[in-house]
Design an enzyme around this catalytic site. Structure first.
Site, mmCIF file in Angstrom:
data_model
loop_
_atom_site.group_PDB
_atom_site.id
_atom_site.type_symbol
_atom_site.label_atom_id
_atom_site.label_comp_id
_atom_site.label_asym_id
_atom_site.label_seq_id
_atom_site.Cartn_x
_atom_site.Cartn_y
_atom_site.Cartn_z
ATOM 1 N N LEU A 92 -19.306 -22.661 -70.356
ATOM 2 C CA LEU A 92 -18.329 -22.336 -69.250
ATOM 3 C C LEU A 92 -17.744 -23.696 -68.361
ATOM 4 C CD1 LEU A 92 -20.470 -19.576 -67.379
ATOM 5 C CD2 LEU A 92 -18.351 -19.212 -68.835
ATOM 6 N N ASN A 106 -29.161 -17.806 -67.394
ATOM 7 C CA ASN A 106 -28.847 -17.870 -68.727
ATOM 8 C C ASN A 106 -30.396 -17.635 -69.482
ATOM 9 O OD1 ASN A 106 -27.727 -18.332 -71.307
ATOM 10 N ND2 ASN A 106 -28.551 -20.420 -71.232
ATOM 11 N N THR A 107 -30.354 -17.038 -70.570
ATOM 12 C CA THR A 107 -31.568 -16.755 -71.305
ATOM 13 C C THR A 107 -31.404 -17.957 -72.559
ATOM 14 O OG1 THR A 107 -30.704 -15.259 -72.994
ATOM 15 C CG2 THR A 107 -31.491 -14.223 -70.986
ATOM 16 N N HIS A 108 -32.553 -18.295 -72.852
ATOM 17 C CA HIS A 108 -32.440 -19.487 -73.917
ATOM 18 C C HIS A 108 -33.717 -19.235 -74.770
ATOM 19 C CE1 HIS A 108 -30.989 -22.949 -75.719
ATOM 20 N NE2 HIS A 108 -32.493 -23.542 -76.005
ATOM 21 N N SER A 135 -36.982 -19.125 -72.198
ATOM 22 C CA SER A 135 -36.764 -19.657 -70.760
ATOM 23 C C SER A 135 -35.656 -18.874 -70.291
ATOM 24 C CB SER A 135 -36.346 -21.074 -70.825
ATOM 25 O OG SER A 135 -37.349 -21.975 -71.682
ATOM 26 N N GLY A 142 -24.759 -28.831 -66.751
ATOM 27 C CA GLY A 142 -25.457 -29.539 -67.769
ATOM 28 C C GLY A 142 -25.604 -28.550 -68.837
ATOM 29 N N ASP A 144 -27.943 -26.410 -70.688
ATOM 30 C CA ASP A 144 -29.158 -25.678 -70.490
ATOM 31 C C ASP A 144 -30.280 -26.689 -69.786
ATOM 32 O OD1 ASP A 144 -28.644 -23.423 -72.064
ATOM 33 O OD2 ASP A 144 -29.025 -24.682 -73.833
HETATM 34 C C1 GAR Z 1 -30.753 -14.906 -77.685
HETATM 35 O O1 GAR Z 1 -31.908 -15.253 -78.133
HETATM 36 C C2 GAR Z 1 -30.431 -15.852 -76.439
HETATM 37 O O2 GAR Z 1 -31.384 -16.531 -76.086
HETATM 38 C C3 GAR Z 1 -29.671 -16.671 -77.240
HETATM 39 O O3 GAR Z 1 -28.928 -15.936 -78.201
HETATM 40 C C4 GAR Z 1 -29.723 -14.676 -78.311
HETATM 41 C C5 GAR Z 1 -28.841 -13.571 -78.138
HETATM 42 O O4 GAR Z 1 -29.614 -12.563 -78.644
HETATM 43 N N1 GAR Z 1 -28.886 -17.634 -76.434
HETATM 44 C C6 GAR Z 1 -28.605 -18.946 -76.799
HETATM 45 O O5 GAR Z 1 -29.158 -19.427 -77.761
HETATM 46 C C7 GAR Z 1 -27.832 -19.680 -75.576
HETATM 47 N N2 GAR Z 1 -27.967 -20.983 -76.002
HETATM 48 P P1 GAR Z 1 -28.929 -11.085 -78.402
HETATM 49 O O6 GAR Z 1 -27.303 -11.001 -78.619
HETATM 50 O O7 GAR Z 1 -29.674 -10.152 -79.460
HETATM 51 O O8 GAR Z 1 -29.073 -10.625 -76.986
#
Ligand code: GAR
Length: 193
Positions: A92, A106-108, A135, A142, A144
């Site tokens: 973003l 954010n999910t990572h 996480s 930044g 992540d």
């Molecule tokens: C998830 O594992 C999320 O953490 C990752 O993309 C996947 C989406 O899965 N995001 C990243 O890597 C962001 N840097 P989904 O579309 O099945 O929810």
């Protein structure tokens, strides 16, 4: 009631976990809209649950900044208390982060600060580690690098493919995401992290 806008780019399995959780009348949060930066398959989950969707295609704009202005305009239509990046694979622009932070998470699929970026699972495998993780973080400017809200270790097993490891991480991500949204609805102050 905590009103959430979720942004996705892909299959939206984490989004689906939130939609399922918030279908329970006792759950103190609800997804009010789902947005995407492309024709993401995961938008079908929102449609199934009767949740409005919007798409702001990155490729339709001359610059990241112009795309960000249009995206923020769509998000603001819903006046959300929280914006969740759930597999949203675009950085973003600063203006959008500054407008939404700290109510932007954010999910990572890694144990940050280990393996940030778009290939957290692949990078963990390439590094040969025997555990990685999942996480949930507050988004800052930044990549992540924002404050960690919650994280959990996930083992890497011998012979894991990227898909197998990601499939082991995702259920952990879903559980942590739903718990985080619940905690925020119950008063967790993201500004204090
Ligand atoms: C998830 O594992 C999320 O953490 C990752 O993309 C996947 C989406 O899965 N995001 C990243 O890597 C962001 N840097 P989904 O579309 O099945 O929810």
């Amino acid at each position: 009631m905590l009103n959430i806008v979720v942004l996705i780019s892909g299959t939206g399995s984490n989004l689906r976990a939130l939609l399922e959780a918030s279908a329970d009348a006792e759950f103190p949060a609800r997804v009010v809209a789902v947005g995407a930066d492309r024709e993401a398959d995961g938008l079908a989950h929102a449609e199934e649950f009767g949740i409005p969707t919007f798409t702001v295609p990155f490729s339709s704009f001359a610059s990241r900044e112009e795309w960000g202005v249009a995206l923020l305009e769509q998000i603001r239509v819903w006046n959300p208390d929280l914006v969740v990046l759930s597999g949203f694979m675009r950085l973003l622009p600063r203006t959008v982060v500054d407008a939404l932070a700290p109510h932007l998470i954010n999910t990572h699929p890694a144990y940050l600060p280990e393996f940030p970026g778009a290939h957290g699972v692949r990078d963990a495998l390439a590094a040969g580690v025997d555990e990685t993780g999942a996480s949930i973080i507050v988004v800052d400017n930044g990549v992540d690098q924002g404050p960690v809200i919650v994280q959990e270790r996930v083992p890497v097993l011998p012979g894991d493919t990227e898909q197998e490891l990601h499939d082991r991480i995702k259920p952990v991500e879903r559980r942590l995401l739903v718990q985080t949204v619940l905690d925020i609805a119950n008063g967790l102050d993201l500004a204090s992290l």
